[in-house]
Design an enzyme around this catalytic site. Sequence first.
Site, PDB file in Angstrom:
ATOM      1  N   GLY A   1     -14.322  -8.793  10.518  1.00 38.48           N
ATOM      2  CA  GLY A   1     -15.325  -7.760  10.276  1.00 38.48           C
ATOM      3  C   GLY A   1     -15.430  -6.730  11.374  1.00 38.48           C
TER       4      GLY A   1
ATOM      5  N   VAL B   1     -14.960  -0.699   0.188  1.00 35.48           N
ATOM      6  CA  VAL B   1     -15.917  -1.524   0.911  1.00 35.48           C
ATOM      7  C   VAL B   1     -17.374  -1.154   0.599  1.00 35.48           C
ATOM      8  CG1 VAL B   1     -15.846  -0.081   3.002  1.00 35.48           C
ATOM      9  CG2 VAL B   1     -16.480  -2.489   3.160  1.00 35.48           C
TER      10      VAL B   1
ATOM     11  N   ARG C   1     -10.177   3.464  11.751  1.00 31.82           N
ATOM     12  CA  ARG C   1     -10.059   4.707  11.002  1.00 31.82           C
ATOM     13  C   ARG C   1     -11.206   5.620  11.433  1.00 31.82           C
ATOM     14  NH1 ARG C   1      -5.955   5.184   9.388  1.00 31.82           N
ATOM     15  NH2 ARG C   1      -5.604   4.521   7.250  1.00 31.82           N
TER      16      ARG C   1
ATOM     17  N   TYR D   1       0.787   4.385  -2.481  1.00 33.90           N
ATOM     18  CA  TYR D   1      -0.242   5.409  -2.248  1.00 33.90           C
ATOM     19  C   TYR D   1       0.035   6.193  -0.968  1.00 33.90           C
ATOM     20  CZ  TYR D   1      -4.918   7.442  -1.747  1.00 33.90           C
ATOM     21  OH  TYR D   1      -5.988   8.316  -1.618  1.00 33.90           O
ATOM     22  N   ASP D   2       0.254   5.453   0.144  1.00 37.10           N
ATOM     23  CA  ASP D   2       0.436   6.112   1.435  1.00 37.10           C
ATOM     24  C   ASP D   2       1.645   7.046   1.430  1.00 37.10           C
ATOM     25  OD1 ASP D   2      -1.482   4.193   1.858  1.00 37.10           O
ATOM     26  OD2 ASP D   2      -0.460   3.183   3.506  1.00 37.10           O
TER      27      ASP D   2
ATOM     28  N   ARG E   1       0.817  -1.222   0.000  1.00 35.92           N
ATOM     29  CA  ARG E   1       0.000   0.000   0.000  1.00 35.92           C
ATOM     30  C   ARG E   1       0.847   1.267   0.000  1.00 35.92           C
ATOM     31  NH1 ARG E   1      -5.392  -1.146   2.472  1.00 35.92           N
ATOM     32  NH2 ARG E   1      -5.498   1.073   2.957  1.00 35.92           N
TER      33      ARG E   1
END
Length: 319
Positions: free
Chosen positions: A213, A193, A283, A151-152, A148
């Site tokens: 989840g 999501v 988040r 992007y980060d 990732r």
Amino acid sequence: MMKAIMATKRILITGGAGFLGSHLCDRLIADGHDVLCVDNFFTGSKDNIRHLLSHPRFELLRHDVTFPLYVEVDQIYNLACPASPVHYQHDPVQTTKTSVHGAINMLGLAKRTRARIFQASTSEVYGDPEVHPQPESYWGRVNPIGPRSCYDEGKRCAETLFFDYHRQHRLEIKVVRIFNTYGPRMHPNDGRVVSNFIVQALKGEDITIYGDGQQTRSFCYVDDMIEGFVRMMHSPADFTGPVNLGNPGEFTMLELAEKVLKIVGGKSKLSFHPLPVDDPKQRQPDIRLAKEKLGWEPKVCLEDGLKETVAYFRRVLER
């Protein structure tokens, strides 16, 4: 409410045919400005801005921001960059170049034209955070070599460039850190999501849940986010940001799946899969600074926003 800015401005939006960019085009045209929409259509779509193509104050230019651009503008919104893991991991080198070279090129344009420039940064600069919720003062916990990181770290470097241009060249900069945003015109296959759950539910497929989840996200409806963009661009010059924009309402993935299934109906079941590498467990934005400096906070609740988004995807899938 902030006073409307009456003078017509020439405004460049990079990534203007994307999800957020196209909604921003709509808003700025409605506010009476001339809009130059720039996109290379890697993830953007002409369908998102087709209704604007004949508008006298709208112009579309196919261009990749990793190359310089020579135009005359008053303001720049730099939104160009794939923003979903599926898209930004497809070509990670290009993703980093879009964030870094794109920032350099747009900052160079702003320096030449003395335009005020806005950077669409991301909550991903916080990585997998040890501080919750995340304030702007938190420096983050990012893996610099993971899948990732294109992007980060690309977005983190872009923020560095913006603040160095501000200090060295006295550019007027505006930096926002965008938390999860959803709504009509999301790409149906972007791997995010909200779109994943809605498309799977509408097709009657199993809902894909990663991990158990229980990881959380905060979801901001697109109209609220665009309002935050505009308020930030119009804020006093000495307020550079970075400022968090997002909805502080926090939901687990299981809670989101339940809300989507309630709206869509059908008989989709939950299907559990291993958690992706470096996927943040929590988040949630701390938006006290946005409230204080911009008078901004989200207005649209998750249920209402999901209903609009589901209606959009129904139309897309029926085409």
